[in-house]
Design a protein around this motif. Structure first.
Motif, PDB file in Angstrom:
ATOM      1  N   PHE A   1       1.766   3.811   3.938  1.00  0.00           N
ATOM      2  CA  PHE A   1       1.784   2.382   4.238  1.00  0.00           C
ATOM      3  C   PHE A   1       2.928   1.235   5.229  1.00  0.00           C
ATOM      4  O   PHE A   1       2.908   0.452   5.990  1.00  0.00           O
ATOM      5  CB  PHE A   1       2.146   1.509   3.316  1.00  0.00           C
ATOM      6  CG  PHE A   1       1.288   1.020   2.033  1.00  0.00           C
ATOM      7  CD1 PHE A   1      -0.102   1.603   2.328  1.00  0.00           C
ATOM      8  CD2 PHE A   1       1.228   0.186   1.180  1.00  0.00           C
ATOM      9  CE1 PHE A   1      -1.291   1.490   1.020  1.00  0.00           C
ATOM     10  CE2 PHE A   1       0.133  -0.051  -0.375  1.00  0.00           C
ATOM     11  CZ  PHE A   1      -0.441   0.740  -0.143  1.00  0.00           C
TER      12      PHE A   1
ATOM     13  N   PHE B   1      -2.707  -2.481  10.003  1.00  0.00           N
ATOM     14  CA  PHE B   1      -2.252  -2.868   9.000  1.00  0.00           C
ATOM     15  C   PHE B   1      -2.996  -1.843   7.512  1.00  0.00           C
ATOM     16  O   PHE B   1      -4.133  -1.211   8.536  1.00  0.00           O
ATOM     17  CB  PHE B   1      -2.592  -4.318   8.968  1.00  0.00           C
ATOM     18  CG  PHE B   1      -4.448  -4.361   9.062  1.00  0.00           C
ATOM     19  CD1 PHE B   1      -5.634  -4.650   8.297  1.00  0.00           C
ATOM     20  CD2 PHE B   1      -5.123  -5.084  10.367  1.00  0.00           C
ATOM     21  CE1 PHE B   1      -6.364  -5.017   8.470  1.00  0.00           C
ATOM     22  CE2 PHE B   1      -5.879  -5.431  10.780  1.00  0.00           C
ATOM     23  CZ  PHE B   1      -6.382  -5.273   9.578  1.00  0.00           C
ATOM     24  N   TYR B   2      -2.305  -1.784   7.130  1.00  0.00           N
ATOM     25  CA  TYR B   2      -3.232  -1.284   5.739  1.00  0.00           C
ATOM     26  C   TYR B   2      -4.082  -1.740   4.802  1.00  0.00           C
ATOM     27  O   TYR B   2      -3.901  -2.464   4.762  1.00  0.00           O
ATOM     28  CB  TYR B   2      -1.981  -0.281   5.122  1.00  0.00           C
ATOM     29  CG  TYR B   2      -0.701  -1.212   4.199  1.00  0.00           C
ATOM     30  CD1 TYR B   2      -1.424  -1.854   2.574  1.00  0.00           C
ATOM     31  CD2 TYR B   2       0.359  -1.978   4.659  1.00  0.00           C
ATOM     32  CE1 TYR B   2       0.056  -2.586   2.258  1.00  0.00           C
ATOM     33  CE2 TYR B   2       1.204  -2.057   4.096  1.00  0.00           C
ATOM     34  CZ  TYR B   2       1.553  -2.611   3.181  1.00  0.00           C
ATOM     35  OH  TYR B   2       1.490  -4.100   2.156  1.00  0.00           O
ATOM     36  N   VAL B   3      -4.977  -0.635   4.187  1.00  0.00           N
ATOM     37  CA  VAL B   3      -5.569  -1.431   3.701  1.00  0.00           C
ATOM     38  C   VAL B   3      -6.360  -0.438   2.155  1.00  0.00           C
ATOM     39  O   VAL B   3      -6.740   0.894   2.402  1.00  0.00           O
ATOM     40  CB  VAL B   3      -7.104  -1.330   3.872  1.00  0.00           C
ATOM     41  CG1 VAL B   3      -8.276  -1.887   3.330  1.00  0.00           C
ATOM     42  CG2 VAL B   3      -6.968  -2.345   5.171  1.00  0.00           C
TER      43      VAL B   3
ATOM     44  N   TYR C   1      -1.084  -6.455   5.776  1.00  0.00           N
ATOM     45  CA  TYR C   1      -1.929  -5.209   4.845  1.00  0.00           C
ATOM     46  C   TYR C   1      -3.399  -6.133   4.323  1.00  0.00           C
ATOM     47  O   TYR C   1      -3.708  -7.910   4.999  1.00  0.00           O
ATOM     48  CB  TYR C   1      -1.315  -5.722   3.481  1.00  0.00           C
ATOM     49  CG  TYR C   1      -0.847  -6.512   2.738  1.00  0.00           C
ATOM     50  CD1 TYR C   1      -2.377  -7.323   2.026  1.00  0.00           C
ATOM     51  CD2 TYR C   1       0.247  -7.257   2.285  1.00  0.00           C
ATOM     52  CE1 TYR C   1      -1.814  -8.376   0.818  1.00  0.00           C
ATOM     53  CE2 TYR C   1       0.687  -8.096   1.689  1.00  0.00           C
ATOM     54  CZ  TYR C   1      -0.772  -8.705   1.097  1.00  0.00           C
ATOM     55  OH  TYR C   1       0.195  -9.793   0.334  1.00  0.00           O
ATOM     56  N   CYS C   2      -4.468  -5.979   3.756  1.00  0.00           N
ATOM     57  CA  CYS C   2      -5.343  -6.820   3.169  1.00  0.00           C
ATOM     58  C   CYS C   2      -6.448  -5.929   2.100  1.00  0.00           C
ATOM     59  O   CYS C   2      -6.449  -5.240   2.119  1.00  0.00           O
ATOM     60  CB  CYS C   2      -6.661  -6.047   4.442  1.00  0.00           C
ATOM     61  SG  CYS C   2      -8.363  -7.097   4.484  1.00  0.00           S
ATOM     62  N   ASN C   3      -6.374  -6.939   1.096  1.00  0.00           N
ATOM     63  CA  ASN C   3      -6.711  -6.605   0.114  1.00  0.00           C
ATOM     64  C   ASN C   3      -7.841  -7.433  -0.205  1.00  0.00           C
ATOM     65  O   ASN C   3      -7.873  -8.897   0.198  1.00  0.00           O
ATOM     66  CB  ASN C   3      -5.799  -7.553  -1.011  1.00  0.00           C
ATOM     67  CG  ASN C   3      -4.881  -6.401  -0.937  1.00  0.00           C
ATOM     68  OD1 ASN C   3      -4.757  -5.335  -0.533  1.00  0.00           O
ATOM     69  ND2 ASN C   3      -3.692  -7.163  -2.320  1.00  0.00           N
TER      70      ASN C   3
ATOM     71  N   ASP D   1      -3.635  -2.288  -4.750  1.00  0.00           N
ATOM     72  CA  ASP D   1      -5.028  -3.218  -4.003  1.00  0.00           C
ATOM     73  C   ASP D   1      -4.750  -4.289  -4.048  1.00  0.00           C
ATOM     74  O   ASP D   1      -5.696  -5.217  -4.539  1.00  0.00           O
ATOM     75  CB  ASP D   1      -6.110  -2.646  -3.588  1.00  0.00           C
ATOM     76  CG  ASP D   1      -7.039  -2.561  -4.996  1.00  0.00           C
ATOM     77  OD1 ASP D   1      -5.927  -2.407  -6.447  1.00  0.00           O
ATOM     78  OD2 ASP D   1      -8.105  -1.820  -5.447  1.00  0.00           O
TER      79      ASP D   1
ATOM     80  N   ASP E   1      -2.108  -7.642  -5.247  1.00  0.00           N
ATOM     81  CA  ASP E   1      -1.001  -8.687  -4.385  1.00  0.00           C
ATOM     82  C   ASP E   1       0.066  -8.363  -5.381  1.00  0.00           C
ATOM     83  O   ASP E   1       1.284  -8.743  -4.753  1.00  0.00           O
ATOM     84  CB  ASP E   1      -1.730  -9.903  -3.643  1.00  0.00           C
ATOM     85  CG  ASP E   1      -1.287 -10.906  -4.985  1.00  0.00           C
ATOM     86  OD1 ASP E   1      -2.167 -10.545  -5.972  1.00  0.00           O
ATOM     87  OD2 ASP E   1      -1.808 -11.947  -4.404  1.00  0.00           O
TER      88      ASP E   1
ATOM     89  N   VAL F   1       2.561  -6.378  -3.771  1.00  0.00           N
ATOM     90  CA  VAL F   1       3.045  -6.862  -2.803  1.00  0.00           C
ATOM     91  C   VAL F   1       4.495  -7.206  -3.188  1.00  0.00           C
ATOM     92  O   VAL F   1       5.532  -7.270  -1.991  1.00  0.00           O
ATOM     93  CB  VAL F   1       2.584  -8.228  -1.886  1.00  0.00           C
ATOM     94  CG1 VAL F   1       3.459  -8.294  -0.778  1.00  0.00           C
ATOM     95  CG2 VAL F   1       1.203  -7.512  -1.626  1.00  0.00           C
TER      96      VAL F   1
END
Length: 511
Positions: A68, A77-79, A154-156, A201, A203, A206
Motif C-alpha cells: 500500500f 492509489f491502491y485497491v 485508495y479505492c474501496n 478493503d 474502510d 483505514v
C-alpha cells in the motif's frame, strides 16, 4: 501536510526501531516499512504513471501494508481485491479499474488468471527479497512534486444497485483531515497498540492503518481466519498487549456469541470503537461488563465520507430498550437532515426524521469510472444557492432527540447495512433472479434479527440457489433466510407486494 506518506516518514524518523506492524507470521519496524515501501515505489515508477489504480490481490498482512505504502510512493492509489471473492465479482472489479498492474502471490495466480486478467502481474515476494531493487530518491521526489492533496489514496468497492460494484475513491486531503480529528478526539497516541479486525478493503481498516502511522503506534493485524476460533483472537490481543479496538459491530458480537471473552479478557484494552451497523445493547453491555473503565464509542458514517462523520462517546448506562445515539459531527464535517422536499430539519424539530447529508473535506472524489452513480449520490447542496457546494446523500434516515443528538431511523432506499457492509438489496435480487431455475425474487432486511430475507418463485431448492449465488457474490451478501413460494404476490399495479411478503415472513416466524 499534503500526503499521507508524511505520517510514515515522521514516525520512521522519530521511532525507527519501533514495531510498526505485525501479523501472525512477521513484524516490521518503522524503518523497515519505510525502506521497503520506497523500494517498491521506485520499482513501480518504472512500470506505470501517477494517479493510476494498482490492485493488490492479497489477504491483509504486513506485506500488504508495505505494498500500500509503495503504491503511494509511486504516486498511484491502491485497491485491495479480496482473493476469497467469487471469480465473477473479482472480474467486475478489475473491469471497472482497468488496472495495468496487479500485485499478488503465487497461490492466487490461478484464480486471478481465471478472471481473464491478462496484464502485468507482480508477485509480492520478489521486490521484498530482491536486494538489487534499490530506492531512488530522485525518482520518488519527482513523483511527489507532481502530486496534490486531492490525488487519490485508495479505492474501496461497495455493492451497486445495478449489480456492478462501485469503487469509492478517497484522496489524501480527506484521510489527513479525518485522521487528525480522529486521533485527537479519542486520544490515540504512540503508546497505543491497535488490534486490526477489519479487512483491508473495508474502510474501518483505514482508521487502523493511518491512526497507527500518524501517532507512531503499533498495528497488530489479526488474520481473518482467527475469527472462526475466538480463543485465538483474544490470545493474540492479550499476547501483544492491544489497547485499542476499532471494529465492526458484527465482529464484537461474534466474539461474544462464541464466548471469546469467557476464555480470556485481554487486560490492556482501554478503547473500544465500533461502527458498521446498530450495536445491540445486550451485546454492548456484555463488553462493558468486562471493560467498565474503557472508552466506548459509537461511530457512524458510510465509506463515501472517509470512514465516519458522527460519533458518540458512551457516558452512561443503556438498557436493552434504549437506542444508542449516532451522536455529533466530527470537527470540520457538516452533518444535517433534509426532508422529502429538501428543507432542512433543525435540531429543535425532535423526532422528525430526514435523510442524513454530509458536506466537507471528508467527501469522496466520487465513484471510480462511474460518473452516473457519482452524480446521483454527490449532489449540489440545495440549501446553498450562493456558490457551488457538493454534499453526499447517504440514504440513511435519522432524527434529533431531545438531547440534540442524532439517532438512526433506518434506510430511505433499498440499501442496508449487514455484517458491517453496505449492500444494495437490488443487487441481491438481481443475482438471485439470475439463477436459471428462479423465476421471480424479492429481498428485504429484518433489522431486529439483522438478517437478509429472500423469497423466490421457481423450481430450485435452497442449496442449489445458494450454490449458484456463491459464484457471484461474497458470503456476506447471501440471504440468511431463503423462502420458496409458488409465486410472489403482486400489488394492484403489478409490482411485487413487499409489504405482504414481510407479513408472511413475520407470521412464519411466529409459527
Amino acid at each position: 501536510m499534503n500526503n499521507v506518506l508524511e505520517y510514515l516518514e515522521a514516525s520512521a524518523a522519530a521511532f525507527p526501531d519501533k514495531i510498526a506492524a505485525r501479523d501472525d507470521k512477521i513484524s516490521c519496524t518503522y524503518k523497515e516499512l519505510l525502506s521497503d515501501a520506497r523500494r517498491i515505489g521506485t520499482m513501480l515508477t518504472t512500470k506505470t504513471d501517477i494517479r493510476k489504480p494498482i490492485a493488490v490481490f492479497m489477504d491483509k498482512s504486513v506485506a500488504t501494508l508495505k505494498y500500500f505504502m509503495g503504491i503511494l510512493y509511486a504516486g498511484c492509489f491502491y485497491v485491495l481485491v479480496d482473493p476469497s471473492f467469487p471469480t465473477a465479482r473479482i472480474r467486475q472489479i478489475l473491469d471497472v479499474l482497468e488496472s495495468d498492474i496487479v500485485i499478488t502471490e503465487h497461490s492466487n495466480e490461478e484464480k486471478l488468471k481465471s478472471t481473464g486478467y491478462d496484464k502485468e502481474i507482480i508477485y509480492f515476494e520478489k521486490p521484498l527479497k530482491d536486494t538489487s531493487i534499490q530506492e531512488s530518491n530522485e525518482q520518488l521526489m519527482a513523483v511527489r512534486q507532481r502530486l496534490t492533496d486531492t490525488d487519490p489514496v485508495y479505492c474501496n468497492f461497495t455493492s451497486g444497485s445495478t449489480g456492478v460494484p462501485k469503487g469509492v475513491l478517497i484522496c489524501h486531503r480527506s484521510v489527513i483531515d479525518f485522521i487528525e480529528q480522529f486521533t485527537k478526539t479519542f486520544h490515540i497516541t504512540g503508546e497505543d497498540i491497535i488490534g486490526n479486525q477489519a479487512p483491508f478493503d473495508f474502510d474501518v481498516s483505514v482508521k487502523d492503518i493511518y491512526s497507527t502511522l500518524k501517532t507512531g503506534a503499533t498495528l497488530v493485524i489479526i488474520p481473518r481466519s482467527y475469527f472462526m476460533f475466538p480463543n485465538a483472537v483474544v490470545d493474540m490481543l492479550d499476547d501483544h498487549k492491544v489497547t485499542t479496538l476499532i471494529w465492526a459491530v458484527s465482529a464484537l458480537c461474534l466474539l461474544n456469541r462464541l464466548h471469546g471473552l469467557k476464555h480470556k479478557a485481554p487486560s490492556h484494552i482501554n478503547k473500544i470503537l465500533f461502527s458498521g451497523e446498530m450495536m445491540p445493547i445486550k451485546q454492548l453491555n456484555v463488553w462493558r461488563s468486562y471493560y467498565p473503565n474503557a472508552m466506548f464509542v459509537n461511530l457512524y458514517g458510510p465509506t463515501e465520507i472517509t470512514c465516519n462523520c458522527t460519533y458518540y462517546i458512551l457516558d452512561k448506562a443503556f438498557s436493552e430498550d434504549d437506542r444508542l445515539p449516532m451522536g455529533q459531527a466530527f470537527a470540520n464535517e457538516r452533518v444535517f437532515l433534509l426532508d422529502d422536499t429538501d428543507n432542512e430539519i433543525l435540531t429543535g424539530q425532535t423526532e422528525t426524521s430526514g435523510e442524513v447529508c454530509v458536506a466537507g473535506t471528508c467527501l469522496a472524489l466520487g465513484y471510480y469510472n462511474n460518473p452516473d452513480a457519482s452524480k446521483k449520490a454527490f449532489t449540489p447542496n440545495p440549501l446553498q444557492s450562493k456558490w457551488s457546494e457538493t454534499i453526499y446523500r447517504t440514504g440513511d434516515l435519522a432524527y434529533y432527540g431531545a438531547d440534540g443528538l442524532l439517532y438512526f431511523a433506518g434506510r430511505k432506499d433499498f440499501q442496508i447495512k449487514h455484517m458491517g457492509h453496505r449492500i444494495e438489496l437490488e443487487e441481491i435480487e438481481s443475482v438471485l433472479g439470475s439463477v436459471s431455475t428462479v423465476e421471480h425474487a424479492c429481498c428485504f432486511f429484518d433489522e431486529k434479527k439483522s438478517k437478509i430475507v429472500a423469497f423466490y418463485a421457481g423450481t430450485a431448492d435452497k442449496k442449489e440457489v445458494l450454490d449458484e449465488m456463491r459464484k457471484k457474490v461474497p458470503e456476506y451478501m447471501l440471504p440468511n433466510v431463503l423462502r420458496p413460494l409458488e409465486s410472489l404476490p403482486l400489488t394492484k399495479n403489478g409490482k411485487t407486494d413487499r409489504k405482504l411478503l414481510k407479513e408472511i415472513y413475520e407470521n412464519q416466524k411466529k409459527g
